[in-house]
Design a protein around this motif. Structure first.
Motif, PDB file in Angstrom:
ATOM      1  N   VAL B 192       4.999 -11.936  -6.008  1.00 16.70           N
ATOM      2  CA  VAL B 192       5.618 -11.872  -4.675  1.00 16.70           C
ATOM      3  C   VAL B 192       7.133 -12.095  -4.789  1.00 16.70           C
ATOM      4  O   VAL B 192       7.924 -11.360  -4.188  1.00 16.70           O
ATOM      5  CB  VAL B 192       4.968 -12.906  -3.720  1.00 16.70           C
ATOM      6  N   ASN B 193       7.551 -13.075  -5.570  1.00 16.18           N
ATOM      7  CA  ASN B 193       8.984 -13.321  -5.748  1.00 16.18           C
ATOM      8  C   ASN B 193       9.699 -12.088  -6.291  1.00 16.18           C
ATOM      9  O   ASN B 193      10.741 -11.677  -5.769  1.00 16.18           O
ATOM     10  CB  ASN B 193       9.201 -14.488  -6.719  1.00 16.18           C
ATOM     11  N   ILE B 194       9.142 -11.490  -7.337  1.00 20.57           N
ATOM     12  CA  ILE B 194       9.799 -10.332  -7.955  1.00 20.57           C
ATOM     13  C   ILE B 194       9.766  -9.146  -6.992  1.00 20.57           C
ATOM     14  O   ILE B 194      10.743  -8.410  -6.853  1.00 20.57           O
ATOM     15  CB  ILE B 194       9.149  -9.999  -9.321  1.00 20.57           C
ATOM     16  N   PHE B 195       8.644  -9.000  -6.270  1.00 19.63           N
ATOM     17  CA  PHE B 195       8.574  -7.927  -5.270  1.00 19.63           C
ATOM     18  C   PHE B 195       9.653  -8.121  -4.199  1.00 19.63           C
ATOM     19  O   PHE B 195      10.367  -7.186  -3.839  1.00 19.63           O
ATOM     20  CB  PHE B 195       7.177  -7.860  -4.639  1.00 19.63           C
ATOM     21  N   LEU B 196       9.782  -9.331  -3.675  1.00 18.31           N
ATOM     22  CA  LEU B 196      10.770  -9.586  -2.606  1.00 18.31           C
ATOM     23  C   LEU B 196      12.202  -9.353  -3.096  1.00 18.31           C
ATOM     24  O   LEU B 196      13.065  -8.938  -2.318  1.00 18.31           O
ATOM     25  CB  LEU B 196      10.625 -11.008  -2.052  1.00 18.31           C
ATOM     26  N   ASP B 197      12.448  -9.608  -4.381  1.00 21.57           N
ATOM     27  CA  ASP B 197      13.794  -9.355  -4.936  1.00 21.57           C
ATOM     28  C   ASP B 197      14.194  -7.892  -4.800  1.00 21.57           C
ATOM     29  O   ASP B 197      15.389  -7.571  -4.789  1.00 21.57           O
ATOM     30  CB  ASP B 197      13.840  -9.714  -6.429  1.00 21.57           C
ATOM     31  N   SER B 198      13.200  -6.997  -4.721  1.00 23.93           N
ATOM     32  CA  SER B 198      13.508  -5.561  -4.705  1.00 23.93           C
ATOM     33  C   SER B 198      13.820  -5.039  -3.298  1.00 23.93           C
ATOM     34  O   SER B 198      14.228  -3.892  -3.129  1.00 23.93           O
ATOM     35  CB  SER B 198      12.339  -4.763  -5.295  1.00 23.93           C
ATOM     36  N   ILE B 199      13.611  -5.870  -2.288  1.00 26.47           N
ATOM     37  CA  ILE B 199      13.917  -5.472  -0.909  1.00 26.47           C
ATOM     38  C   ILE B 199      15.406  -5.677  -0.643  1.00 26.47           C
ATOM     39  O   ILE B 199      15.997  -6.629  -1.139  1.00 26.47           O
ATOM     40  CB  ILE B 199      13.094  -6.354   0.071  1.00 26.47           C
ATOM     41  N   THR B 200      16.030  -4.773   0.162  1.00 28.95           N
ATOM     42  CA  THR B 200      17.433  -4.997   0.547  1.00 28.95           C
ATOM     43  C   THR B 200      17.546  -5.231   2.046  1.00 28.95           C
ATOM     44  O   THR B 200      17.104  -4.367   2.804  1.00 28.95           O
ATOM     45  CB  THR B 200      18.327  -3.791   0.182  1.00 28.95           C
ATOM     46  N   PRO B 201      18.156  -6.340   2.479  1.00 25.07           N
ATOM     47  CA  PRO B 201      18.489  -7.507   1.644  1.00 25.07           C
ATOM     48  C   PRO B 201      17.224  -8.315   1.357  1.00 25.07           C
ATOM     49  O   PRO B 201      16.333  -8.384   2.204  1.00 25.07           O
ATOM     50  CB  PRO B 201      19.457  -8.294   2.534  1.00 25.07           C
ATOM     51  N   PRO B 202      17.134  -8.930   0.180  1.00 25.03           N
ATOM     52  CA  PRO B 202      15.934  -9.728  -0.120  1.00 25.03           C
ATOM     53  C   PRO B 202      15.847 -10.974   0.750  1.00 25.03           C
ATOM     54  O   PRO B 202      16.873 -11.587   1.026  1.00 25.03           O
ATOM     55  CB  PRO B 202      16.121 -10.124  -1.588  1.00 25.03           C
ATOM     56  N   PRO B 203      14.630 -11.329   1.214  1.00 28.22           N
ATOM     57  CA  PRO B 203      14.465 -12.560   1.989  1.00 28.22           C
ATOM     58  C   PRO B 203      14.893 -13.775   1.148  1.00 28.22           C
ATOM     59  O   PRO B 203      14.822 -13.712  -0.067  1.00 28.22           O
ATOM     60  CB  PRO B 203      12.977 -12.621   2.291  1.00 28.22           C
TER      61      PRO B 203
END
Ligand SMILES: C[S@@+](CC[C@H](N)C(=O)[O-])C[C@H]1O[C@@H](n2cnc3c(N)ncnc32)[C@H](O)[C@@H]1O
Ligand SMILES: C[S@@+](CC[C@H](N)C(=O)[O-])C[C@H]1O[C@@H](n2cnc3c(N)ncnc32)[C@H](O)[C@@H]1O
Lengths: 203, 203
Positions: B192-203
């Motif tokens: 989940v952490n690595i997945f969220l890092d890929s969102i812009t902007p990351p949560p």
């Protein structure tokens, strides 16, 4: 079939470290324990389609290689906690201590083998049956890679691969990335496994 | 901001277990150590935008809650290995041992707090500032969720949440899945952490 190869340049090649202080005394065998956890374990399950090679290059007798073969291992051999896994590695190092032959593997437990194989030996063997990738921050995004049914991934330890290791891999392993941040090796393996599960059919 | 809440129904609420045998004596505090590792650690880095709540319901004094606040913690407090993290949890349980007030938090170390808060208390507090999700095999695929800037995830331990926990969450937390297999809690948090890092902007 999924293979993970981790080159641990500082990991001790003899069981001369303290179980109570793996980070401080073993050249980071604790990191290897967490990689094994991520490579093999599911909730109440075990990945039989995984192979892990630990390629150890720390003092005093490098190289040592420990191969974990999901197909051959008894599922109860590997437990989630770090200490019980460290005990498996200690057992393998003890069995391999007086081994002199450069390429003979000795069975430690069902599915677990120790040898003096070099990193290069491991890579050459792996290339015979799988497509090789080098996991690296700056590689091709993993979701754009077209994976075949037999895949192998090389990772570095806490300090990453050396320039010599990288030179050896260039041309034979495509760089693949799971993101631009630098993650712990065990998190990378967990992510890659879960990512590969989503492919149909999964490798 | 990312919050992870793990409900550990068997985890001991007093430091009455053996560091040398966490899986066998502590109600799986080892699992909580690995969740903390996955939640906070990067290679040579630390996620300041993370909060973790451990909600402990094992013997002898449930409930106990331990809050880890990335913003307030000294990055060197948390190390990757399991034993050093278990020592932090032991320290928190000792500090909280004679605490009687139901909602008072005591600081254990900078950014680490112990209390008698219930799981329901933790959820209610969290809902004030974040969107709540319940990580579950059968939830909505994570890549189809539209995450806001403040997200919170509930996970179960090795036995998962109880029907009562699930009833409490229904209607207030959407189920989100990272795949159809059942994974170890620490692998889920890493993913989940690595997945969220890929969102812009990351949560
Ligand atoms: C702890 S990291 C190595 C640290 C980093 N190279 C350094 O020296 O600061 C361990 C290994 O995980 C893999 N890795 C880390 N982050 C990655 C990413 N974002 N994508 C793919 N592989 C990664 C690499 O193989 C790396 O050698
Ligand atoms: C070890 S699993 C729980 C095991 C499982 N519920 C059981 O009792 O057999 C720990 C937690 O990780 C989360 N989890 C496991 N697999 C997941 C998945 N595929 N997607 C989302 N969350 C997952 C859930 O919150 C679960 O409670």
């Amino acid at each position: 079939m999924r293979t993970f190869i981790i080159k641990a340049n500082k990991a001790h090649t003899k069981a001369d470290f303290k179980l109570k202080d793996l980070p401080g005394t073993s050249g980071r065998i604790d990191l290897l324990c967490r990689v094994l956890n991520s490579a093999f374990l599911l909730s109440h399950g075990f990945r039989k389609n995984v192979r892990v090679w630990l390629s150890l290059y720390g003092p005093p007798n490098p190289p040592k290689a420990i191969r974990f073969e999901g197909q051959g291992m008894k599922p109860k051999t590997l437990n989630p906690d770090e200490l019980s896994t460290a005990k498996l590695i200690i057992k393998a190092l003890k069995v391999g201590e007086n081994l002199r032959e450069p390429s003979k593997e000795i069975q430690v437990l069902p599915g677990i083998y120790v040898s003096n194989l070099t990193f290069e030996d491991i890579i050459r063997r792996t290339l015979k049956g799988a497509t090789l990738y080098y996991l690296h921050e700056e590689g091709r995004p993993i979701e754009r890679v077209n994976f075949s049914q037999n895949v192998a991934f090389v990772l570095g330890d806490h300090e990453g691969l050396t320039p010599e290791d990288e030179a050896f891999l260039s041309g034979i392993a495509e760089k693949v990335s799971i993101g631009r941040k630098s993650y712990l090796a065990s998190h990378v393996v967990a992510y890659v496994n879960i990512f590969l599960d989503s492919i149909t059919p999964p490798p």
